[in-house]
Design an enzyme around this catalytic site. Sequence first.
Site, short mmCIF file in Angstrom:
data_model
loop_
_atom_site.label_atom_id
_atom_site.label_comp_id
_atom_site.label_asym_id
_atom_site.label_seq_id
_atom_site.Cartn_x
_atom_site.Cartn_y
_atom_site.Cartn_z
N CYS A 50 0.98 -1.26 0.11
CA CYS A 50 0.01 0.01 0.05
C CYS A 50 0.99 1.21 0.01
O CYS A 50 1.98 1.31 0.68
CB CYS A 50 -0.74 0.01 1.06
N ALA A 51 0.50 2.33 -1.11
CA ALA A 51 1.34 3.63 -0.84
C ALA A 51 1.10 4.09 0.59
O ALA A 51 1.95 4.86 0.92
CB ALA A 51 0.69 4.42 -1.92
#
Length: 141
Positions: A50-51
């Site tokens: 996930c960013a």
Amino acid sequence: MATPAFEDIADTFAFLDDWEDRYRHVIELGKAMPPFDDAFRVPATKVDGCASQVWILPRIEGQGPAARFDFAGDSDAMIVRGLIAVLHALYSGLTLAEVGQVDAAAELGRLGLDQHLSSQRSNGLRAMVERIRRVAAEAAA
């Protein structure tokens, strides 16, 4: 297969014509989630891929495939926190066996999320779904 809570979200999305309104609704869902204890913001609950920073803490009641699945989650990004709330509505209360049967791409596609999220957010959403499915499969075994 979708829970009544997820069906409520799908019904609301069908009512909201504009993606901006849907986006705001997702954020509101995230804001309505219970607080996530800082003690659980640890590497074991962090979701890779996930960013944004994302944590998912599974809670399983019972044993084997019939055990009930639930989780708490949080993110440092409001929209991602909302996506966690959507996933919570999709999976919470299902048995571990049912978690593996959910076609998350199809269910989330009903909301149009696949068309309106950036590639990074879409990748992060897939990573969260994979984490949920893996945890449920491991707990069912």
